[in-house]
Design a protein around this motif. Sequence first.
Motif, mmCIF file in Angstrom:
data_model
loop_
_atom_site.group_PDB
_atom_site.id
_atom_site.type_symbol
_atom_site.label_atom_id
_atom_site.label_comp_id
_atom_site.label_asym_id
_atom_site.label_seq_id
_atom_site.Cartn_x
_atom_site.Cartn_y
_atom_site.Cartn_z
ATOM 1 N N ALA A 114 49.165 46.596 36.484
ATOM 2 C CA ALA A 114 49.149 46.484 37.949
ATOM 3 C C ALA A 114 49.313 47.837 38.634
ATOM 4 O O ALA A 114 48.660 48.143 39.639
ATOM 5 N N CYS A 160 49.657 38.025 44.076
ATOM 6 C CA CYS A 160 49.607 39.409 44.566
ATOM 7 C C CYS A 160 49.767 39.440 46.082
ATOM 8 O O CYS A 160 49.074 38.694 46.796
ATOM 9 N N VAL A 193 53.164 42.345 42.647
ATOM 10 C CA VAL A 193 52.496 41.399 41.733
ATOM 11 C C VAL A 193 53.585 40.626 41.010
ATOM 12 O O VAL A 193 54.433 41.215 40.321
#
Length: 881
Positions: A876, A823, A810
């Motif tokens: 993330a 991403c 990410v």
Amino acid sequence: MKSQDIRKQFLQFFQDRGHLIVPSAPIVTKDDPTLMFNNSGMAQFKEFFLGNGTPKSKRIADTQKCLRVSGKHNDLEDVGFDTYHHTMFEMLGNWSFGDYFKKEAINWAWELLTETYKIPKDILYVTVFEGSPEENVPFDQEAYDIWKGLIAEDRILLGNKKDNFWEMGDQGPCGPCSEIHVDIRSAEEKALVPGKDLINNDHPQVVEIWNNVFMEFNRKADKSLEKLPAQHVDTGMGFERLCMVLQGVQSNYDTDVFTPLIQKIESITGTKYNSKAANAEEEKVNIAIRVIADHVRAVAFAIADGQLPSNGGAGYVIRRILRRAIRYGFTFLNTKEPFINELVAVLAAQMGDFFPEIKSQQSLVTNVIREEEASFLRTLDQGLILLNDLMISHTEQLSKQKLEIAGDYIFKLYDTFGFPEDLTALILKENGFTYDKEGFDAELKKQKERSRGANEVAKGDWVILTEGNTETFVGYDQLENEVKITRYRKVDSAKDGVLYQIVLDATPFYPEGGGQVGDRGVLKSINESIEILDTKKENNLIIHTTTELPENVAGSFTATVNAKVRQDSESNHSATHLLHQALRSILGTHVEQKGSLVNANYLRFDFSHYAKVTDEELQQVEDFVNARIQEHLPLIERRNIPFKQAVEEGAMALFGEKYGDSVRAIKFGNSMELCGGTHVKNTADIWFFKIISEGAVAAGIRRIEAITNDAVKNHFAAQEKALDEIKSALKNPQDTLKAVVSLQDENARLKKQLEQLLRDKAKNLKGELAAELQEINGVQFLAKQVDLDATGAKDLAYELGNLGTNLFIVLATAEAGKPMLTCYVSKELVAAKGLNAGQVVRELGKYIQGGGGGQPFFATAGGKNEAGIPEALAKAADFLR
């Protein structure tokens, strides 16, 4: 009997009894702000019942296209689930305006049904009004006594106010009615339950087919009743139900009104309609086919009458009907491609002889429906993706015991994306989910209350100062006139507060119509001046809106139209006529006007055309109109000429407009159209015509916006000022165009150099970031903000992706303060770990106040909160834990 013959026999019967046969009015109303659509046979005759006009004959008969999908009369949600409710239906009717009354109406109804159509008397029942003590309206003894001479007394039933007292609306003409019902059940069923016990109980084979309304009263704003000066008859017979009886079938959908459509649906979808379904699955197919067969009629005729699907008003209702049909086909007939548009040809062949508009507009209607289908099917696909993501996210968040999704989520799918609630419920159920129905309903109720509150209007009774239908319009010839007020009323509007509406005996104010906005101006007396905010037409009355009433409403006044606003509107209106001629001359005679807006500032013109109008064609159109302006063509106006004569002489009539026997024709050179609006006296008064924009409105419909006169002068002045500013910014070059081109070339070169530098930077970063990869649960993970643009971040993500097959990356960027998340997921992880880049960015996008999507292995999300980047990156790793 075939349906065409049934219709013809009805009209012939009443023509033989002195009735004038008139055509159906358009399904979409034009001059009645209280109605979106004609929802009954009497709608086009309201002005006669209200005393605001004089009919061409005291006896009239017709068949009227009706639509009941909004307001008080709304049958939409019943359609498909039973066999006798419809959105669009035909209403056969005969009318008496102060001529015959109960005796003739009842006797003729009985004669037509039992002698002409030969319906057995022993399957018919009738109802009469039982009376209402609280309204001080007695039992309808007269109707009862007439029926006693025609039918056995045990077949005459008494009806209450709900069933046997008909009202136009909350206010207006009303009166008792006498309905005729038919019982077409089998003998065995009749032996079990008598027909009279099933009257008005929603039994599919015991239905009302004819209602005879006896207009005797006027409902006032305080709900009291007063006697009308004349007695009228208003009757309506459901054509589809009559066909069911005469063709000996048990359902409207088994008549030849619907069977050709049903057969075509079966052929296209590979399904089978069985009116006696053997199980629940067959009945779902039946319902879907009934919905589609019904709805295509409503949508097709509305479009043919000039109402395109849109996001507001009547257009939204038409879009909603069509989407309901598409949804039923999608869910229960497994149709994933547009097909409803193919039914228009069946309609045109079936009904085109009596309703020629569906034949002449067949191509347009087909194209519009096809485009709407394609668009909504894409919406359904998008909704399925969003719903799937919603279920995935909630599976993680909710306990396995109660997989219930909040109602506001479902409402957002419905309200923002147009995804139907019932389809959402079906898919959720199939996947083991439920949703908060009460929460959804609460959100829906809030939305409806907001809408209703904004549009709510309470109108008082008219205060009549002058009796009789004496009002006239003098605005074609003068902008000022001595007037008196003939009536007025108070209006409470949730949007605008307290207003007043007044009617003048000889007004110079043009009421909104034909695309032209209503006039504004002032009403003056010796002592005061009152502003006229707007002018509209309602049931043949020209109504002027003000914020106050004069001190002496019975006095004399000078009514003065705002001359500048009127002149600018006239300039734009006359230009639309020239524009119409230009488009037909340059693009072809297939071009037809499909809508317009004319005000003092600009004109908007919608027209049928199959492709984008090219720049060269637009220039030709503009040159054509300006050539007519330069020719100084005088206005040739002809008033009160027979409609047929005007059309034979070449005047264009617009589909969807209701024209009387006498019309007004406007001519500039070779341009001749039927029009009630106001116009310049000479094309020279337009000064100049300039197109501002051209674009699509719907499939096969284009829109041109343009300006004339002072607006063009202001436009040219603004363009000249902008050019001067450009010259100044470029240091006043000798050749401005050459300087701009040179600047563009230099910018392109520098942009390429910058892109190359960023690519090089991304490659250099690859090595640095590779060392920062960390392993979480067997996956190589990196979440990092980088100093790149969006393209550079994408290149970097793919460069890093080449390092292995188990990467989850990410990256965040914030070029020019605009945060972006990128991403990347190795394709091998998408299947093995259930990671989905689209789901990741949608979830993390919340921290930067944004969102996005993409493919399972690569997706991006943009936002507006740069400060949220650190938290988004920190979260993330949660996808791997």
